[in-house]
Design an enzyme around this catalytic site. Structure first.
Site, short mmCIF file in Angstrom:
data_model
loop_
_atom_site.label_atom_id
_atom_site.label_comp_id
_atom_site.label_asym_id
_atom_site.label_seq_id
_atom_site.Cartn_x
_atom_site.Cartn_y
_atom_site.Cartn_z
CB CYS A 95 12.80 13.91 28.36
SG CYS A 95 13.54 12.37 27.90
CG HIS A 185 8.38 13.02 27.36
ND1 HIS A 185 9.00 13.87 26.65
CD2 HIS A 185 9.25 11.85 27.48
CE1 HIS A 185 10.07 13.46 26.23
NE2 HIS A 185 10.28 12.39 26.73
CD GLU A 187 6.57 16.44 25.99
OE1 GLU A 187 7.63 16.09 25.26
OE2 GLU A 187 6.49 16.49 27.08
#
Length: 235
Positions: A95, A185, A187
């Site tokens: 990001c 993202h 994660e």
């Protein structure tokens, strides 16, 4: 021994840290077991960035800041990324980190002309993305979590576009052989994405685009394990 460095470029909402953890913890969990030490550098707080030669690999996290604000700590990371590219250190920008890579390599970053993309969205790999090590074992179309207002509006010269969707043409790209950026993202869990959607609904009311849908992303996390595997092979 070289270390893999997670560069902390921000923190999640203060109200959620105790419940969910923070950016660097999510990334560390997603990488899985590593054959080298893993260290966190809080760049936003002014901690010194390591010498590129000490880096087995680098992951730069997301941030609630904006790249175009040109904050001193952010500009320092951007310049340092150029040094990492020069020594071919494995790099993954997530990001905000993706956008810093874009600018460091000569691209353009700014506010997305259609506003914010937020929620669980589908992205598609380009032919180059389907052959890329970062997306090994991932099908051409898969779901990811995303939340961003700024984007890489123009890729650096020579960069390879790896993933896109109808809203964001540059969801992933690679510079050289070992530096990747992903706008989404990998994660995030569903719970983390839910917190961001809730905060968005409670926010200022600025224009927000994207699906706003909350779903599962069973394959997106492979981006982190694939990056970890790439780092391991270069040790």
């Amino acid at each position: 021994m070289k270390s893999l460095y997670i560069i902390k470029a921000g923190s999640t909402f203060a109200t959620e840290v105790e419940r969910l953890g923070d950016f660097e913890e999510w990334v560390r969990r997603g990488l899985g077991d590593m054959p080298c030490p893993v260290a966190v550098v809080n760049a936003e707080a002014g901690e010194a960035l390591p010498a590129p030669e000490r880096c087995a690999g680098v992951v730069v996290t997301g941030s609630h800041a904006m790249v175009t604000d040109n904050l001193p700590w952010s500009v320092a990371i951007e310049r340092w990324i150029g040094e990492l590219i020069a020594v071919r250190a494995p790099f993954l920008g997530i990001c905000y980190g993706h956008q810093l890579l874009g600018r460091a390599a000569g691209g353009e970053v700014g506010y997305h002309p259609q506003g914010r993309e937020a929620g669980t969205v589908a992205i598609e790999l380009t032919p180059e993305g389907q052959r890329d090590a970062l997306f090994d074992g991932i099908p051409p179309r898969f779901a990811v979590h995303a939340t961003h207002s700024q984007s890489v509006l123009r890729l650096p010269d020579g960069a390879l576009r790896l993933a896109c969707n109808s809203f964001e043409p540059n969801h992933a790209f690679r510079v050289g052989e070992s530096a990747w950026g992903v706008q989404f993202h990998p994660e995030y869990t569903r719970e983390i994405m839910a917190a961001y959607l809730q905060e968005g609904r409670a926010g200022s009311g600025a224009s927000r685009k994207g699906s706003g849908v909350l779903g599962e992303t069973p394959l997106a996390g492979r981006v982190l394990t694939n990056f970890a595997s790439f780092v391991s092979r270069t040790l």
